[in-house]
Write a protein that holds these residues in place. Sequence first.
Motif, short mmCIF file in Angstrom:
data_model
loop_
_atom_site.label_atom_id
_atom_site.label_comp_id
_atom_site.label_asym_id
_atom_site.label_seq_id
_atom_site.Cartn_x
_atom_site.Cartn_y
_atom_site.Cartn_z
N LYS A 168 35.83 0.88 90.38
CA LYS A 168 36.82 1.79 89.84
C LYS A 168 36.46 3.24 90.16
N PHE A 169 37.50 4.05 90.40
CA PHE A 169 37.31 5.48 90.61
C PHE A 169 37.50 6.27 89.31
N PHE A 170 38.23 5.69 88.36
CA PHE A 170 38.48 6.36 87.09
C PHE A 170 38.29 5.36 85.94
N VAL A 171 37.83 5.88 84.81
CA VAL A 171 37.76 5.10 83.57
C VAL A 171 38.19 6.01 82.43
N ARG A 172 38.46 5.42 81.28
CA ARG A 172 38.81 6.20 80.09
C ARG A 172 37.65 6.15 79.10
N GLU A 173 37.23 7.33 78.69
CA GLU A 173 36.16 7.45 77.70
C GLU A 173 36.63 8.39 76.61
N ALA A 174 36.62 7.92 75.38
CA ALA A 174 37.08 8.71 74.23
C ALA A 174 38.49 9.24 74.45
N GLY A 175 39.33 8.40 75.08
CA GLY A 175 40.72 8.78 75.29
C GLY A 175 40.96 9.71 76.44
N LYS A 176 39.91 10.07 77.19
CA LYS A 176 40.04 10.99 78.33
C LYS A 176 39.78 10.24 79.65
N ARG A 177 40.49 10.68 80.68
CA ARG A 177 40.29 10.09 82.00
C ARG A 177 39.07 10.74 82.64
N VAL A 178 38.14 9.91 83.05
CA VAL A 178 36.87 10.39 83.60
C VAL A 178 36.66 9.76 84.97
N ALA A 179 36.17 10.53 85.92
CA ALA A 179 35.87 10.01 87.25
C ALA A 179 34.53 9.30 87.25
N THR A 180 34.41 8.28 88.09
CA THR A 180 33.12 7.61 88.27
C THR A 180 32.40 8.21 89.48
N PRO A 181 31.11 7.96 89.62
CA PRO A 181 30.40 8.47 90.81
C PRO A 181 31.02 8.02 92.12
N LEU A 182 31.74 6.88 92.11
CA LEU A 182 32.33 6.38 93.34
C LEU A 182 33.35 7.37 93.91
N LEU A 183 34.09 8.04 93.04
CA LEU A 183 35.05 9.04 93.50
C LEU A 183 34.32 10.25 94.09
N ALA A 184 33.20 10.61 93.49
CA ALA A 184 32.41 11.72 94.03
C ALA A 184 31.87 11.38 95.41
N VAL A 185 31.53 10.12 95.63
CA VAL A 185 31.03 9.71 96.95
C VAL A 185 32.14 9.84 97.99
N VAL A 186 33.36 9.43 97.63
CA VAL A 186 34.49 9.59 98.56
C VAL A 186 34.69 11.07 98.89
N ALA A 187 34.59 11.93 97.87
CA ALA A 187 34.74 13.38 98.11
C ALA A 187 33.66 13.89 99.06
N ALA A 188 32.43 13.39 98.90
CA ALA A 188 31.34 13.82 99.79
C ALA A 188 31.57 13.33 101.21
N ILE A 189 32.10 12.11 101.35
CA ILE A 189 32.41 11.58 102.68
C ILE A 189 33.46 12.45 103.37
N GLU A 190 34.50 12.84 102.62
CA GLU A 190 35.55 13.69 103.19
C GLU A 190 34.99 15.05 103.60
#
Length: 352
Positions: free
Chosen positions: A180-202
Amino acid sequence: MPEVPFWLWGAFAATVVVSLTVDLLAHRTAHVIGFKEAAAWSALWVGLALVFAGVVFLVLGGTAGTEYTTAWLLEKSLSVDNLFVFAVIFAYFKVPRAYQHRVLFFGVMGALVFRGIFLSLGVAVVSRFTAVLFAFAAVLFYSTYKLLKNEEESFDPGKSFAVRMLRKIMPVRDEYAGMKFFVREAGKRVATPLLAVVAAIEAADLIFAVDSVPAVLAVSDDAFIVYTSNAFAILGLRALYFMLAGLLDRFHYLNKGLAIILAFIGVKLILQASHKTISPSIPEIPSPISLAVIVVVLAASVIFSLRRPAPLHLTPAAQDEKAPSLSDPPTENPGPAGAHGEQDQQPDDPPR
């Protein structure tokens, strides 16, 4: 070159969409990609690129076909440097090997979009201001100098512009959540490290575009040729990464070969610009010669690397403990994508 028929653009787009769809469906579950699977996919991508080259030869003629093949092979060779950066990024974020294909898949999607933008702008600029080719040649000569002097700029994934912007836009948790690239924590949408890796690749692809875009524009200034050749080279990059995992250190002369190729393309750019802006009597380097030079230099680099292996203490991994192997991510790294700077999940741990 003859005008590109609309159906040929459509055939290219359909090939890319169908291929990516099949690829995504074939890897919809997380698993570690081995050599045999990677080799099969790599052969498929190379085969598609060569089949398309044959179509270009038949529809647009020999000149266009040669330019396409030259540009594709040039981009393919320059993309080898990307593989080392992928290894650094995966090690930095401790990406489990089973998730790496998904990251590269979305990285490729972004690269196709950004390369399309950059190449379109490059073609437009060159068509209006031919003298800009001299500046492109200077960029390639500088890249040649860095390769020959081993002064390649280091890439820090955690400090890349894309990752820093992501952290400002939304919080990034410290732990992976499967694919997953996003999860919900305490009702908020939070990015996972996997999305940060995609950003670094780009972000890494944007850096490498500085070399590859001027280089491919030296081969052709036709938007169809430069984009389709780049696209097919980028599409095969993931399979090439997994196929050559752990083997790239053996090809220690490859950087020298790439330096020679970049210098040759720089000379080609200068002659091309001089022919158009100074005098038509100044000769240009024909595309068949460019293709032959690239093939010969790449082949020689690989052969010399295999015949004269580098001493163990001179390999990149031995010289720099921070340069990870493509097959064995290290157990320590500077930190993850999250704001707290700690990551307690090891590469082979099951996703939480």
